[in-house]
Motif scaffolding. Structure first.
Motif, mmCIF file in Angstrom:
data_model
loop_
_atom_site.group_PDB
_atom_site.id
_atom_site.type_symbol
_atom_site.label_atom_id
_atom_site.label_comp_id
_atom_site.label_asym_id
_atom_site.label_seq_id
_atom_site.Cartn_x
_atom_site.Cartn_y
_atom_site.Cartn_z
ATOM 1 N N ASP A 67 0.845 -1.184 0.000
ATOM 2 C CA ASP A 67 0.000 0.000 0.000
ATOM 3 C C ASP A 67 0.883 1.237 0.000
ATOM 4 O O ASP A 67 2.105 1.141 -0.123
ATOM 5 C CB ASP A 67 -0.993 -0.009 1.166
ATOM 6 C CG ASP A 67 -0.341 0.052 2.538
ATOM 7 O OD1 ASP A 67 0.883 0.270 2.625
ATOM 8 O OD2 ASP A 67 -1.054 -0.117 3.534
ATOM 9 N N GLN A 68 0.301 2.408 0.169
ATOM 10 C CA GLN A 68 1.043 3.669 0.111
ATOM 11 C C GLN A 68 1.809 3.970 1.405
ATOM 12 O O GLN A 68 2.723 4.773 1.408
ATOM 13 C CB GLN A 68 0.075 4.826 -0.173
ATOM 14 C CG GLN A 68 -0.645 4.717 -1.495
ATOM 15 C CD GLN A 68 0.289 5.004 -2.658
ATOM 16 O OE1 GLN A 68 1.274 5.708 -2.520
ATOM 17 N NE2 GLN A 68 -0.029 4.433 -3.809
ATOM 18 N N VAL A 69 1.433 3.329 2.507
ATOM 19 C CA VAL A 69 1.981 3.678 3.816
ATOM 20 C C VAL A 69 3.072 2.717 4.284
ATOM 21 O O VAL A 69 4.137 3.139 4.732
ATOM 22 C CB VAL A 69 0.844 3.720 4.864
ATOM 23 C CG1 VAL A 69 1.383 4.052 6.242
ATOM 24 C CG2 VAL A 69 -0.233 4.700 4.457
ATOM 25 N N ASP A 70 2.806 1.422 4.197
ATOM 26 C CA ASP A 70 3.693 0.412 4.762
ATOM 27 C C ASP A 70 4.619 -0.173 3.700
ATOM 28 O O ASP A 70 4.325 -0.126 2.517
ATOM 29 C CB ASP A 70 2.857 -0.722 5.367
ATOM 30 C CG ASP A 70 1.904 -0.200 6.425
ATOM 31 O OD1 ASP A 70 2.368 0.510 7.327
ATOM 32 O OD2 ASP A 70 0.697 -0.495 6.331
ATOM 33 N N PRO A 71 5.739 -0.752 4.138
ATOM 34 C CA PRO A 71 6.634 -1.392 3.164
ATOM 35 C C PRO A 71 5.966 -2.621 2.547
ATOM 36 O O PRO A 71 5.198 -3.309 3.210
ATOM 37 C CB PRO A 71 7.849 -1.791 4.001
ATOM 38 C CG PRO A 71 7.344 -1.881 5.395
ATOM 39 C CD PRO A 71 6.244 -0.870 5.506
ATOM 40 N N SER A 72 6.275 -2.867 1.303
ATOM 41 C CA SER A 72 5.716 -4.042 0.639
ATOM 42 C C SER A 72 6.405 -5.304 1.152
ATOM 43 O O SER A 72 7.473 -5.244 1.760
ATOM 44 C CB SER A 72 5.886 -3.938 -0.876
ATOM 45 O OG SER A 72 7.254 -4.030 -1.216
ATOM 46 N N VAL A 73 5.791 -6.430 0.898
ATOM 47 C CA VAL A 73 6.357 -7.713 1.323
ATOM 48 C C VAL A 73 7.729 -7.926 0.696
ATOM 49 O O VAL A 73 8.669 -8.365 1.362
ATOM 50 C CB VAL A 73 5.400 -8.872 0.961
ATOM 51 C CG1 VAL A 73 6.042 -10.208 1.255
ATOM 52 C CG2 VAL A 73 4.091 -8.736 1.710
ATOM 53 N N SER A 74 7.882 -7.579 -0.582
ATOM 54 C CA SER A 74 9.173 -7.784 -1.249
ATOM 55 C C SER A 74 10.265 -6.909 -0.642
ATOM 56 O O SER A 74 11.412 -7.336 -0.538
ATOM 57 C CB SER A 74 9.049 -7.531 -2.755
ATOM 58 O OG SER A 74 8.550 -6.252 -3.009
ATOM 59 N N ILE A 75 9.940 -5.698 -0.212
ATOM 60 C CA ILE A 75 10.935 -4.827 0.450
ATOM 61 C C ILE A 75 11.347 -5.434 1.786
ATOM 62 O O ILE A 75 12.539 -5.471 2.126
ATOM 63 C CB ILE A 75 10.371 -3.407 0.655
ATOM 64 C CG1 ILE A 75 10.188 -2.707 -0.683
ATOM 65 C CG2 ILE A 75 11.245 -2.596 1.587
ATOM 66 C CD1 ILE A 75 11.477 -2.380 -1.399
ATOM 67 N N VAL A 76 10.384 -5.914 2.553
ATOM 68 C CA VAL A 76 10.689 -6.522 3.858
ATOM 69 C C VAL A 76 11.567 -7.755 3.673
ATOM 70 O O VAL A 76 12.551 -7.952 4.389
ATOM 71 C CB VAL A 76 9.391 -6.878 4.617
ATOM 72 C CG1 VAL A 76 9.699 -7.646 5.890
ATOM 73 C CG2 VAL A 76 8.602 -5.624 4.939
ATOM 74 N N ILE A 77 11.242 -8.587 2.692
ATOM 75 C CA ILE A 77 12.032 -9.791 2.431
ATOM 76 C C ILE A 77 13.451 -9.423 1.995
ATOM 77 O O ILE A 77 14.428 -10.000 2.472
ATOM 78 C CB ILE A 77 11.340 -10.672 1.378
ATOM 79 C CG1 ILE A 77 10.081 -11.290 1.967
ATOM 80 C CG2 ILE A 77 12.277 -11.768 0.871
ATOM 81 C CD1 ILE A 77 9.212 -11.991 0.957
ATOM 82 N N THR A 78 13.574 -8.443 1.103
ATOM 83 C CA THR A 78 14.895 -8.016 0.628
ATOM 84 C C THR A 78 15.735 -7.477 1.774
ATOM 85 O O THR A 78 16.911 -7.832 1.906
ATOM 86 C CB THR A 78 14.750 -6.939 -0.465
ATOM 87 O OG1 THR A 78 13.978 -7.473 -1.535
ATOM 88 C CG2 THR A 78 16.105 -6.500 -0.976
ATOM 89 N N CYS A 79 15.160 -6.642 2.616
ATOM 90 C CA CYS A 79 15.905 -6.076 3.744
ATOM 91 C C CYS A 79 16.288 -7.143 4.760
ATOM 92 O O CYS A 79 17.380 -7.112 5.310
ATOM 93 C CB CYS A 79 15.088 -4.992 4.412
ATOM 94 S SG CYS A 79 14.868 -3.540 3.381
ATOM 95 N N SER A 80 15.402 -8.104 4.996
ATOM 96 C CA SER A 80 15.730 -9.156 5.950
ATOM 97 C C SER A 80 16.815 -10.066 5.414
ATOM 98 O O SER A 80 17.645 -10.572 6.152
ATOM 99 C CB SER A 80 14.493 -9.976 6.321
ATOM 100 O OG SER A 80 14.029 -10.711 5.213
ATOM 101 N N TYR A 81 16.828 -10.285 4.102
ATOM 102 C CA TYR A 81 17.887 -11.099 3.485
ATOM 103 C C TYR A 81 19.237 -10.425 3.675
ATOM 104 O O TYR A 81 20.218 -11.078 4.016
ATOM 105 C CB TYR A 81 17.596 -11.309 1.994
ATOM 106 C CG TYR A 81 18.657 -12.130 1.307
ATOM 107 C CD1 TYR A 81 18.678 -13.514 1.435
ATOM 108 C CD2 TYR A 81 19.656 -11.520 0.557
ATOM 109 C CE1 TYR A 81 19.656 -14.274 0.827
ATOM 110 C CE2 TYR A 81 20.636 -12.272 -0.063
ATOM 111 C CZ TYR A 81 20.641 -13.637 0.079
ATOM 112 O OH TYR A 81 21.613 -14.384 -0.520
#
Length: 85
Positions: A67-81
């Motif tokens: 959505d416009q406010v929260d990080p997307s799932v792909s961003i969270v996965i990339t950062c956690s990797y």
């Protein structure tokens, strides 16, 4: 996810977290996320709690993936990797 002394709950708007101290066990979690917040919002909380659980967390979250406010799932996965490696 936890023993009887710990309660993890999200309010309807997805803006608060209720935590009563207890043992974080981990395990399987199924949660239907509020459609007003992205799944990334809920993943951030799980990722903060995961290192302190006795067993690995296997989460199945359903809802909006970005959505416009929260990080997307792909961003969270990339950062956690990046952090984990």
């Amino acid at each position: 996810f936890s023993n009887l002394f710990m309660t993890l709950s999200f309010r309807d708007l997805g803006t608060s977290l209720l935590y009563h101290p207890g043992l974080l066990i981990g395990g399987e979690i199924e949660h239907e996320c509020n459609l007003q917040r992205s799944i990334g919002y809920f993943l951030e909380v799980l990722m903060c709690l995961a290192p302190f659980t006795k067993k690995p967390i296997h989460a199945v979250l359903t809802g909006v993936t970005n959505d416009q406010v929260d990080p997307s799932v792909s961003i969270v996965i990339t950062c956690s990797y990046i952090v984990n490696h």
